[in-house]
Motif scaffolding. Structure first.
Motif, PDB file in Angstrom:
ATOM      1  N   LYS A 174     -23.381  28.107  58.289  1.00 27.31           N
ATOM      2  CA  LYS A 174     -22.538  29.229  58.739  1.00 27.31           C
ATOM      3  C   LYS A 174     -22.206  30.216  57.627  1.00 27.31           C
ATOM      4  CE  LYS A 174     -19.400  26.560  61.207  1.00 27.31           C
ATOM      5  NZ  LYS A 174     -18.076  26.433  61.745  1.00 27.31           N
ATOM      6  N   PHE A 175     -22.310  29.763  56.385  1.00 29.19           N
ATOM      7  CA  PHE A 175     -21.866  30.596  55.264  1.00 29.19           C
ATOM      8  C   PHE A 175     -22.887  30.610  54.138  1.00 29.19           C
ATOM      9  CE2 PHE A 175     -18.275  28.274  57.146  1.00 29.19           C
ATOM     10  CZ  PHE A 175     -17.527  29.335  57.649  1.00 29.19           C
ATOM     11  N   LYS A 176     -22.939  31.722  53.438  1.00 26.60           N
ATOM     12  CA  LYS A 176     -23.672  31.773  52.176  1.00 26.60           C
ATOM     13  C   LYS A 176     -22.677  31.355  51.104  1.00 26.60           C
ATOM     14  CE  LYS A 176     -27.412  33.802  53.822  1.00 26.60           C
ATOM     15  NZ  LYS A 176     -28.620  32.985  54.005  1.00 26.60           N
ATOM     16  N   ILE A 177     -23.124  30.525  50.176  1.00 23.92           N
ATOM     17  CA  ILE A 177     -22.234  30.124  49.083  1.00 23.92           C
ATOM     18  C   ILE A 177     -22.747  30.733  47.782  1.00 23.92           C
ATOM     19  CG2 ILE A 177     -21.295  28.195  47.752  1.00 23.92           C
ATOM     20  CD1 ILE A 177     -21.615  26.423  50.181  1.00 23.92           C
ATOM     21  N   VAL A 178     -21.861  31.471  47.104  1.00 24.50           N
ATOM     22  CA  VAL A 178     -22.240  32.009  45.797  1.00 24.50           C
ATOM     23  C   VAL A 178     -21.281  31.458  44.749  1.00 24.50           C
ATOM     24  CG1 VAL A 178     -23.237  34.105  46.775  1.00 24.50           C
ATOM     25  CG2 VAL A 178     -20.896  34.154  45.989  1.00 24.50           C
ATOM     26  N   ILE A 179     -21.824  31.232  43.574  1.00 25.53           N
ATOM     27  CA  ILE A 179     -21.003  30.657  42.507  1.00 25.53           C
ATOM     28  C   ILE A 179     -21.122  31.489  41.225  1.00 25.53           C
ATOM     29  CG2 ILE A 179     -21.166  28.292  43.408  1.00 25.53           C
ATOM     30  CD1 ILE A 179     -23.152  27.857  40.934  1.00 25.53           C
ATOM     31  N   GLY A 180     -20.142  31.279  40.344  1.00 26.17           N
ATOM     32  CA  GLY A 180     -20.184  31.964  39.057  1.00 26.17           C
ATOM     33  C   GLY A 180     -19.122  31.400  38.130  1.00 26.17           C
ATOM     34  N   GLY A 181     -19.048  31.994  36.933  1.00 25.76           N
ATOM     35  CA  GLY A 181     -18.097  31.520  35.925  1.00 25.76           C
ATOM     36  C   GLY A 181     -18.834  31.043  34.688  1.00 25.76           C
ATOM     37  N   LYS A 186     -27.998  30.131  36.828  1.00 25.41           N
ATOM     38  CA  LYS A 186     -28.875  30.207  37.994  1.00 25.41           C
ATOM     39  C   LYS A 186     -29.440  28.800  38.291  1.00 25.41           C
ATOM     40  CE  LYS A 186     -32.304  33.434  39.725  1.00 25.41           C
ATOM     41  NZ  LYS A 186     -33.440  32.685  40.231  1.00 25.41           N
ATOM     42  N   ALA A 187     -29.784  28.107  37.222  1.00 28.51           N
ATOM     43  CA  ALA A 187     -30.368  26.769  37.390  1.00 28.51           C
ATOM     44  C   ALA A 187     -29.363  25.826  38.060  1.00 28.51           C
ATOM     45  CB  ALA A 187     -30.781  26.212  36.028  1.00 28.51           C
ATOM     46  N   TRP A 188     -28.078  25.962  37.673  1.00 27.20           N
ATOM     47  CA  TRP A 188     -27.038  25.121  38.272  1.00 27.20           C
ATOM     48  C   TRP A 188     -26.898  25.448  39.763  1.00 27.20           C
ATOM     49  CZ3 TRP A 188     -24.467  20.869  38.403  1.00 27.20           C
ATOM     50  CH2 TRP A 188     -23.204  20.773  38.988  1.00 27.20           C
ATOM     51  N   ALA A 189     -26.928  26.734  40.067  1.00 23.03           N
ATOM     52  CA  ALA A 189     -26.809  27.144  41.467  1.00 23.03           C
ATOM     53  C   ALA A 189     -27.958  26.562  42.286  1.00 23.03           C
ATOM     54  CB  ALA A 189     -26.790  28.669  41.577  1.00 23.03           C
ATOM     55  N   GLU A 190     -29.143  26.579  41.697  1.00 22.22           N
ATOM     56  CA  GLU A 190     -30.303  26.034  42.418  1.00 22.22           C
ATOM     57  C   GLU A 190     -30.156  24.526  42.585  1.00 22.22           C
ATOM     58  OE1 GLU A 190     -33.336  29.560  41.003  1.00 22.22           O
ATOM     59  OE2 GLU A 190     -33.579  27.557  40.124  1.00 22.22           O
ATOM     60  N   GLU A 191     -29.711  23.891  41.512  1.00 24.69           N
ATOM     61  CA  GLU A 191     -29.566  22.424  41.554  1.00 24.69           C
ATOM     62  C   GLU A 191     -28.603  21.972  42.655  1.00 24.69           C
ATOM     63  OE1 GLU A 191     -28.634  20.656  37.707  1.00 24.69           O
ATOM     64  OE2 GLU A 191     -27.721  18.925  38.742  1.00 24.69           O
ATOM     65  N   ILE A 192     -27.501  22.710  42.801  1.00 20.51           N
ATOM     66  CA  ILE A 192     -26.497  22.265  43.789  1.00 20.51           C
ATOM     67  C   ILE A 192     -26.742  22.896  45.167  1.00 20.51           C
ATOM     68  CG2 ILE A 192     -24.784  21.928  41.953  1.00 20.51           C
ATOM     69  CD1 ILE A 192     -23.322  24.437  42.982  1.00 20.51           C
ATOM     70  N   LYS A 193     -27.839  23.647  45.276  1.00 17.70           N
ATOM     71  CA  LYS A 193     -28.223  24.286  46.540  1.00 17.70           C
ATOM     72  C   LYS A 193     -27.218  25.323  47.039  1.00 17.70           C
ATOM     73  CE  LYS A 193     -31.256  20.583  48.140  1.00 17.70           C
ATOM     74  NZ  LYS A 193     -30.999  19.543  47.108  1.00 17.70           N
ATOM     75  N   ALA A 194     -26.672  26.074  46.080  1.00 13.19           N
ATOM     76  CA  ALA A 194     -25.866  27.242  46.464  1.00 13.19           C
ATOM     77  C   ALA A 194     -26.859  28.348  46.818  1.00 13.19           C
ATOM     78  CB  ALA A 194     -24.978  27.667  45.298  1.00 13.19           C
ATOM     79  N   ASP A 195     -26.376  29.418  47.427  1.00 12.58           N
ATOM     80  CA  ASP A 195     -27.299  30.490  47.828  1.00 12.58           C
ATOM     81  C   ASP A 195     -27.490  31.533  46.739  1.00 12.58           C
ATOM     82  OD1 ASP A 195     -27.820  29.765  50.686  1.00 12.58           O
ATOM     83  OD2 ASP A 195     -25.633  29.823  50.695  1.00 12.58           O
ATOM     84  N   GLY A 196     -26.616  31.505  45.733  1.00 12.75           N
ATOM     85  CA  GLY A 196     -26.807  32.487  44.686  1.00 12.75           C
ATOM     86  C   GLY A 196     -25.810  32.322  43.559  1.00 12.75           C
ATOM     87  N   TRP A 197     -26.155  32.943  42.445  1.00 15.50           N
ATOM     88  CA  TRP A 197     -25.318  32.902  41.239  1.00 15.50           C
ATOM     89  C   TRP A 197     -25.360  34.269  40.593  1.00 15.50           C
ATOM     90  CZ3 TRP A 197     -27.136  33.908  36.203  1.00 15.50           C
ATOM     91  CH2 TRP A 197     -26.226  33.666  35.169  1.00 15.50           C
ATOM     92  N   ALA A 198     -24.262  34.679  40.002  1.00 16.65           N
ATOM     93  CA  ALA A 198     -24.281  35.938  39.267  1.00 16.65           C
ATOM     94  C   ALA A 198     -23.533  35.754  37.953  1.00 16.65           C
ATOM     95  CB  ALA A 198     -23.649  37.053  40.083  1.00 16.65           C
ATOM     96  N   GLU A 199     -24.017  36.448  36.946  1.00 18.39           N
ATOM     97  CA  GLU A 199     -23.420  36.316  35.616  1.00 18.39           C
ATOM     98  C   GLU A 199     -22.193  37.201  35.455  1.00 18.39           C
ATOM     99  OE1 GLU A 199     -26.200  36.857  32.439  1.00 18.39           O
ATOM    100  OE2 GLU A 199     -24.833  35.859  31.036  1.00 18.39           O
ATOM    101  N   THR A 200     -22.225  38.381  36.091  1.00 17.50           N
ATOM    102  CA  THR A 200     -21.119  39.324  35.930  1.00 17.50           C
ATOM    103  C   THR A 200     -20.619  39.772  37.310  1.00 17.50           C
ATOM    104  OG1 THR A 200     -22.567  41.230  35.996  1.00 17.50           O
ATOM    105  CG2 THR A 200     -22.177  40.266  33.833  1.00 17.50           C
ATOM    106  N   ALA A 201     -19.493  40.477  37.279  1.00 16.68           N
ATOM    107  CA  ALA A 201     -18.919  40.957  38.541  1.00 16.68           C
ATOM    108  C   ALA A 201     -19.833  42.004  39.196  1.00 16.68           C
ATOM    109  CB  ALA A 201     -17.531  41.539  38.275  1.00 16.68           C
ATOM    110  N   ASP A 202     -20.453  42.846  38.390  1.00 19.14           N
ATOM    111  CA  ASP A 202     -21.403  43.838  38.949  1.00 19.14           C
ATOM    112  C   ASP A 202     -22.525  43.134  39.688  1.00 19.14           C
ATOM    113  OD1 ASP A 202     -20.235  46.053  37.825  1.00 19.14           O
ATOM    114  OD2 ASP A 202     -21.351  45.878  35.950  1.00 19.14           O
ATOM    115  N   GLU A 203     -23.054  42.105  39.008  1.00 17.81           N
ATOM    116  CA  GLU A 203     -24.172  41.380  39.623  1.00 17.81           C
ATOM    117  C   GLU A 203     -23.721  40.612  40.863  1.00 17.81           C
ATOM    118  OE1 GLU A 203     -26.076  39.015  36.559  1.00 17.81           O
ATOM    119  OE2 GLU A 203     -26.243  40.769  35.270  1.00 17.81           O
TER     120      GLU A 203
END
Ligand code: B12
Length: 213
Positions: A174-181, A186-203
């Motif tokens: 039902k939801f896309k999950i994005v992570i950051g901090g 990106k590798a961590w996001a892929e490992e935990i099967k999140a839908d995306g990762w960004a390094e900065t707020a712009d991204e």
């Protein structure tokens, strides 16, 4: 302009809340771009005090004062940032929070401000939030994205638990999950099967737009 941003950076490093507030007001008075002030002033300041802390040249109370100065300034700028982008309500709802065990919220707040500026409707659930709170809020408001921030290597695992919790509750699709901090990647996001990762707020803004396109 650069001089003012430099003063902002120094005010954060010095933990001078009054000056940070005053300078943020000056940014608005002089009609400078508040996002530039955040990126070229406030973030540079907190990064520098963070580096001094790491190097043992500054102490936790110094960082706490710097964080307070940063938050005071951001509070002045956030409404102006939110007004920057149009009001494209169709962009979607996002539930944003810092994961359980983690109280860092400066980066999360900046991400929230820029997402709002880009037309997203952001529901900020705050810091130290359990997976169940993320899911409950997302279901309540009909969010399309859940965004989770973690600044500690010890709390990153709560991002993984969030993905797993949604799977357990049959809510993952039902939801896309994005992570950051800071410690995430990106590798961590892929490992935990999140839908995306960004390094900065712009991204983060670009990522959310892409996910909902
Ligand atoms: C300010 C700060 C604090 C403040 C927090 C104030 C607040 N209200 O947030 C205080 C002093 C309270 C604090 C406390 C602690 N802190 Co601290 N803190 C920092 C510091 C100096 C800056 C963090 C920050 O605000 N950066 C500026 C923002 C703009 O950057 P950011 O958070 O990375 O966010 C950007 C991106 O990451 C991204 N992003 C962020 N979230 C999200 C979410 C999504 C979905 C997306 C897509 C993107 C995204 O966009 C943001 C904007 O570009 C960092 C050092 C550093 N260089 O990061 C240490 C740091 C994070 N802290 C650290 C530590 C150890 C702690 C404490 C455990 C210290 C202690 N002994 O008590 C406690 C933690 C308490 C807890 N349970 O959470 C360590 C973590 C080490 C690790 N890898 O685990 C760091 C790295 C310092 C260090 N070098 O040792 N801290």
């Amino acid at each position: 302009m650069m001089e003012l941003f430099e003063e902002i950076k120094e005010a954060v490093i010095d933990g001078d809340e009054d000056l940070a507030t005053e300078l943020a007001e000056k940014v608005l008075e002089e009609k400078l771009n508040p996002v530039d002030a955040v990126q070229e002033g406030f973030i540079k300041g907190i990064e520098e005090i963070g580096n001094s802390w790491k190097a043992g040249e500054a102490f936790l109370p110094d960082v706490m004062m710097a964080a307070d100065a940063m938050k005071a300034g951001l509070a002045i700028l956030e409404p102006a940032i939110a007004e920057l982008g149009g009001s494209d309500e169709g962009s979607g709802k996002i539930v944003l929070g810092t994961v359980e065990g983690d109280i860092h919220d400066i980066g999360k707040n900046i991400v929230g401000a820029l997402l709002t500026a880009a037309g997203f409707k952001v529901f900020d659930i705050g810091i130290d939030q359990k997976a169940e709170v993320f899911l409950a809020k997302a279901e309540e408001v009909g969010a399309r994205i859940i965004a989770a921030s973690a600044l500690l290597t010890t709390t990153m695992k709560a991002q993984k638990e969030l993905v797993q919790y949604l799977e357990e509750k049959n809510a993952r699709d039902k939801f896309k999950i994005v992570i950051g901090g800071g410690p995430t990647s990106k590798a961590w996001a892929e490992e935990i099967k999140a839908d995306g990762w960004a390094e900065t707020a712009d991204e983060a803004v670009e990522l959310c737009k892409k996910l909902l396109a």
